[in-house]
Enzyme design. Structure first.
Site, short mmCIF file in Angstrom:
data_model
loop_
_atom_site.label_atom_id
_atom_site.label_comp_id
_atom_site.label_asym_id
_atom_site.label_seq_id
_atom_site.Cartn_x
_atom_site.Cartn_y
_atom_site.Cartn_z
N ASN A 206 0.84 -1.19 0.00
CA ASN A 206 0.00 0.00 0.00
C ASN A 206 0.89 1.24 0.00
O ASN A 206 1.94 1.28 0.62
CB ASN A 206 -1.01 0.00 1.15
CG ASN A 206 -0.39 -0.12 2.53
OD1 ASN A 206 0.65 -0.76 2.71
ND2 ASN A 206 -1.03 0.47 3.52
N CYS B 290 -10.32 -3.18 -5.33
CA CYS B 290 -9.27 -4.18 -5.63
C CYS B 290 -9.87 -5.48 -6.14
O CYS B 290 -9.30 -6.12 -7.02
CB CYS B 290 -8.41 -4.42 -4.40
SG CYS B 290 -7.32 -3.02 -4.04
N CYS C 84 -4.00 0.71 -2.80
CA CYS C 84 -3.89 -0.50 -1.99
C CYS C 84 -2.78 -1.40 -2.53
O CYS C 84 -2.38 -1.31 -3.70
CB CYS C 84 -5.20 -1.28 -2.04
SG CYS C 84 -6.65 -0.39 -1.50
N GLU D 96 0.30 5.15 0.69
CA GLU D 96 -0.61 6.22 1.12
C GLU D 96 -0.13 7.57 0.59
O GLU D 96 1.01 7.70 0.10
CB GLU D 96 -0.72 6.23 2.64
CG GLU D 96 -1.37 4.96 3.17
CD GLU D 96 -1.58 4.96 4.67
OE1 GLU D 96 -0.98 5.80 5.37
OE2 GLU D 96 -2.34 4.09 5.14
N CYS E 32 -10.48 -4.62 -0.65
CA CYS E 32 -11.61 -3.70 -0.78
C CYS E 32 -12.32 -3.97 -2.11
O CYS E 32 -11.83 -4.71 -2.96
CB CYS E 32 -11.13 -2.25 -0.69
SG CYS E 32 -10.30 -1.64 -2.17
N GLU F 72 -2.95 -4.50 -3.31
CA GLU F 72 -3.40 -5.39 -4.38
C GLU F 72 -3.32 -4.69 -5.74
O GLU F 72 -2.83 -5.26 -6.72
CB GLU F 72 -4.86 -5.83 -4.15
CG GLU F 72 -5.08 -6.58 -2.85
CD GLU F 72 -5.51 -5.67 -1.71
OE1 GLU F 72 -4.85 -4.62 -1.48
OE2 GLU F 72 -6.49 -6.00 -1.04
ZN ZN Z 1 -8.10 -2.14 -2.13
#
Ligand code: ZN
Length: 135
Positions: A46, A92, A57, A48, A89, A59
């Site tokens: 991830n 993803c 993310c 940010e 999520c 993924e």
């Molecule tokens: Zn995600």
């Protein structure tokens, strides 16, 4: 140990190895992902951003890396975190589905334990797809 489980071990170890590279100064939640593809194994973490909505993310980071290397079929996805149970999520799940094989598995690992192992199609039923995918 079967061949499949040893490949899974490699995916988990790959995600474990890159977890330290996650960039999560805001949430403190580090997540790593490793994907098994038709071009080998790729990974992501991830990333940010101060503008929170720009965060990506692990993924999607891994899928982008795989695609950049020419991969078009994702066979297995490992998502790993020690901070949260890292269920993918919705965004993803959709991105994984774009490249997923019919038997593509998603494996969620939290603190060394597999807490979920399901087909992507079980996590994202009635998937939105257009003709021409996976070319
Ligand atoms: Zn995600």
């Amino acid at each position: 140990m079967t061949v499949m489980s040893s490949l899974l071990d490699v995916l988990i170890e790959t995600a474990r190895r890159v977890l330290v590279n996650a960039y999560a100064p805001y949430s403190g939640v580090r997540v790593a992902c490793a994907v098994e593809t038709d071009r080998g194994i790729f990974y992501g973490v991830n990333v940010e951003n101060a503008s929170y909505g720009l965060t990506i993310c692990a993924e999607r980071s891994a899928v982008a890396s795989a695609v950049a290397h020419g991969a078009r079929k994702i066979k297995r996805v490992v998502v790993l975190s020690d901070d949260v149970v890292p269920y993918p999520c919705g965004a993803c799940r959709q991105v994984i589905a774009e490249f997923a094989t019919d038997d593509c598995e998603v494996i969620v690992v939290h603190r060394g334990e597999i807490v979920l192992r399901k087909l992507i199609w079980e996590l994202l039923p009635h998937t939105f797809k257009l003709r021409g995918a996976q070319q």
